[in-house]
Design a protein around this motif. Structure first.
Motif, PDB file in Angstrom:
ATOM      1  N   LYS A  59       0.870  -1.092   0.153  1.00 42.52           N
ATOM      2  CA  LYS A  59       0.063   0.053   0.060  1.00 42.52           C
ATOM      3  C   LYS A  59       0.918   1.186  -0.045  1.00 42.52           C
ATOM      4  O   LYS A  59       0.259   2.371  -0.329  1.00 42.52           O
ATOM      5  CB  LYS A  59      -0.931   0.038   1.059  1.00 42.52           C
ATOM      6  CG  LYS A  59      -2.033  -0.952   1.076  1.00 42.52           C
ATOM      7  CD  LYS A  59      -3.064  -0.718   0.149  1.00 42.52           C
ATOM      8  CE  LYS A  59      -4.256  -1.686   0.139  1.00 42.52           C
ATOM      9  NZ  LYS A  59      -5.326  -1.458  -0.641  1.00 42.52           N
ATOM     10  N   SER A  60       2.105   1.268   0.275  1.00 40.22           N
ATOM     11  CA  SER A  60       2.960   2.329   0.428  1.00 40.22           C
ATOM     12  C   SER A  60       3.303   2.982  -1.136  1.00 40.22           C
ATOM     13  O   SER A  60       3.855   3.986  -1.406  1.00 40.22           O
ATOM     14  CB  SER A  60       4.351   1.952   0.990  1.00 40.22           C
ATOM     15  OG  SER A  60       4.992   1.233   0.407  1.00 40.22           O
ATOM     16  N   TYR A  61       3.107   2.080  -2.078  1.00 46.71           N
ATOM     17  CA  TYR A  61       3.111   2.503  -3.380  1.00 46.71           C
ATOM     18  C   TYR A  61       1.773   2.846  -4.118  1.00 46.71           C
ATOM     19  O   TYR A  61       0.862   2.184  -3.830  1.00 46.71           O
ATOM     20  CB  TYR A  61       3.791   1.078  -4.175  1.00 46.71           C
ATOM     21  CG  TYR A  61       4.863   0.703  -3.978  1.00 46.71           C
ATOM     22  CD1 TYR A  61       6.200   1.043  -4.631  1.00 46.71           C
ATOM     23  CD2 TYR A  61       5.238  -0.330  -2.840  1.00 46.71           C
ATOM     24  CE1 TYR A  61       7.298   0.766  -4.152  1.00 46.71           C
ATOM     25  CE2 TYR A  61       6.443  -0.696  -2.467  1.00 46.71           C
ATOM     26  CZ  TYR A  61       7.640  -0.085  -3.179  1.00 46.71           C
ATOM     27  OH  TYR A  61       8.772  -0.409  -2.940  1.00 46.71           O
ATOM     28  N   GLU A  62       1.704   3.797  -4.709  1.00 47.31           N
ATOM     29  CA  GLU A  62       0.278   4.407  -5.268  1.00 47.31           C
ATOM     30  C   GLU A  62       0.456   4.575  -6.715  1.00 47.31           C
ATOM     31  O   GLU A  62      -0.159   5.415  -7.217  1.00 47.31           O
ATOM     32  CB  GLU A  62       0.254   6.012  -4.719  1.00 47.31           C
ATOM     33  CG  GLU A  62       0.180   5.801  -3.072  1.00 47.31           C
ATOM     34  CD  GLU A  62      -0.150   7.245  -2.424  1.00 47.31           C
ATOM     35  OE1 GLU A  62      -0.236   8.268  -3.442  1.00 47.31           O
ATOM     36  OE2 GLU A  62      -0.011   7.405  -1.357  1.00 47.31           O
TER      37      GLU A  62
END
Length: 183
Positions: A59-62
């Motif tokens: 989730k830290s990648y968007e």
């Protein structure tokens, strides 16, 4: 349709990544996808009910090409791959596990082979890394890899590492389940 995509070098590649508590190398694996010189891909991230920090790392990648799916129940790897395949939209399919990573030009080097419509699958060699070993890095196969119609080679011995595979999606369409979950 496939030929048209090829000439535009714009074919969508569906990357299947199955995760079950894969936090240790997940960031490196995801970064290797983002670092691809070939950029028209989607990541189908199949979370097989992880209980570690895998979801938070993911989730830290968007990136809008990242697509997250959480499994209703924990399954074996083969069934998880089948479920993830159902979500992929790509003209081509690739596989990358959470403890593996690609060189930046992996997809860029493989896509041109598919200009020949008879080519259904492209694969290559890979390096095996072992942290707790004197020989930390070794080549997967020291022999020349088979080329052409390799079905017979595949039935005699395992010579293809799934992380190196890029397969034409239409060649999978006749199969109800690509991976035998009883294995």
């Amino acid at each position: 349709k496939i030929v048209e995509y090829m000439h535009n070098n714009n074919s969508l590649v569906g990357i299947i990544m199955n995760c079950f508590n894969g936090e240790k190398y997940l960031k490196k694996s995801l970064e290797s996808i983002l670092d691809q010189t070939y950029q028209n891909w989607e990541l189908i991230f199949w979370d097989n009910q992880s209980s570690d920090n895998s979801k938070e790392i993911y989730k830290s990648y968007e990136d809008p090409r990242f697509k997250y799916f959480f499994s209703d129940k924990h399954t074996n790897l083969h069934e998880a791959r089948n479920l993830a395949l159902d979500k992929a939209k790509g003209d081509f399919i690739a596989f990358l596990d959470t403890d593996d990573w690609w060189l930046p030009n992996k997809l860029e080097k493989q896509i041109p082979f598919f200009k020949n419509e008879e080519i259904k699958l492209v694969y290559g060699n890979c390096w095996i890394y072992k942290e707790n070993s004197i020989h930390k890095k070794r080549i997967y196969s020291k022999k020349i890899l088979p080329a052409g119609n390799i079905f017979e080679d595949l039935t005699k011995k395992h010579c293809v590492s799934i992380q190196t595979v890029l397969i034409r999606r239409e060649s999978l369409s006749s199969m109800e389940k690509v991976f035998d979950s009883s294995l």
